[in-house]
Design an enzyme around this catalytic site. Sequence first.
Site, mmCIF file in Angstrom:
data_model
loop_
_atom_site.group_PDB
_atom_site.id
_atom_site.type_symbol
_atom_site.label_atom_id
_atom_site.label_comp_id
_atom_site.label_asym_id
_atom_site.label_seq_id
_atom_site.Cartn_x
_atom_site.Cartn_y
_atom_site.Cartn_z
ATOM 1 N N ARG A 17 36.914 10.882 -13.429
ATOM 2 C CA ARG A 17 37.360 9.530 -14.207
ATOM 3 C C ARG A 17 38.020 9.768 -15.489
ATOM 4 N NH1 ARG A 17 33.521 7.961 -18.282
ATOM 5 N NH2 ARG A 17 31.907 9.777 -18.213
ATOM 6 N N GLU A 197 41.318 11.810 -23.334
ATOM 7 C CA GLU A 197 42.321 11.245 -22.261
ATOM 8 C C GLU A 197 43.049 12.568 -21.876
ATOM 9 O OE1 GLU A 197 44.749 7.856 -23.005
ATOM 10 O OE2 GLU A 197 43.304 7.240 -24.612
ATOM 11 N N ASN A 198 43.480 12.432 -20.626
ATOM 12 C CA ASN A 198 44.350 13.515 -19.791
ATOM 13 C C ASN A 198 43.489 14.743 -19.860
ATOM 14 O OD1 ASN A 198 46.443 11.763 -19.427
ATOM 15 N ND2 ASN A 198 47.123 11.824 -21.711
ATOM 16 N N ARG A 199 42.348 14.726 -19.865
ATOM 17 C CA ARG A 199 41.445 16.060 -19.726
ATOM 18 C C ARG A 199 41.636 16.751 -21.343
ATOM 19 N NH1 ARG A 199 39.428 13.418 -16.626
ATOM 20 N NH2 ARG A 199 38.807 13.943 -14.560
ATOM 21 N N LEU A 200 41.877 16.216 -22.241
ATOM 22 C CA LEU A 200 42.045 16.765 -23.568
ATOM 23 C C LEU A 200 40.999 16.649 -24.508
ATOM 24 C CD1 LEU A 200 46.033 16.399 -24.221
ATOM 25 C CD2 LEU A 200 44.808 18.139 -22.997
#
Length: 220
Positions: A17, A197-200
């Site tokens: 997610r 967000e965006n795996r950051l």
Amino acid sequence: MTDNSEKSEFDVADSRREYVRGGLRRRDLTENPLDLFEHWLKQACEAKIPDPTAMCVATVDEHGQPYQRIVLLKHYDNQGMVFYTNLGSRKAKQLEHNQHISLLFPWHMLDRQVIVLGKAERLSMVDVMKYFHSRPKDSQIAAWVSQQSSRISTRGVLESKFLELKQKFMQGEVPLPSFWGGFRVTIQSVEFWQGGENRLHDRFIYQRDGQSWKIDRLAP
Ligand SMILES: Cc1cc2nc3c(=O)[nH]c(=O)nc-3n(C[C@H](O)[C@H](O)[C@H](O)COP(=O)(O)O)c2cc1C
């Protein structure tokens, strides 16, 4: 469960997610990691996370084999983090050989985790006694019943011993079992992880530096 040839109904590889709760920035950090820990713990309580004080405690045996289990945090301050357990348990025996310990608070409902590294030291009898007698009487009796981590034949063994001891300690205080105690984890480092967000994701590690703390951002 399926073998390799079949596709399972629920493919764990598809479980993912986005983390959209907002990040952790340098300006959000406190000088002392325990202040940020306390802030996050309060938010975990407000969010009604079940067992917000539950932490995954990792220890290693004499062969270097790691073990983990959930234990409840019962106190924290600048001297460290405290938990209670049976002194004959696997974890307590492992800590006798190797004091190094890791605690992990899995607050992933808030897209967060906190990881503490440190050394565990046995609490004094006075500290243990104070906490033991603050527990509900049935919990005190249960401490007498269970030789934690030993092998037992049936649940009935525990239940009949519990009833027997409940009778025995009906009047007066339950004495502190000599095999029950606690540990204080003196903190060497604390890492805060906040999903982004965006795996950051944001990660900051505090490491003890004399009387103060050195803070570094880690790549996610
Ligand atoms: C939510 C939860 C809270 C627990 N709290 C404690 C605790 O405070 N102390 C404890 O000794 N075990 C606690 N346990 C049980 C441990 O996970 C573990 O089974 C037990 O301590 C034996 O571990 P060991 O054989 O590795 O020593 C808890 C388990 C759960 C799931």
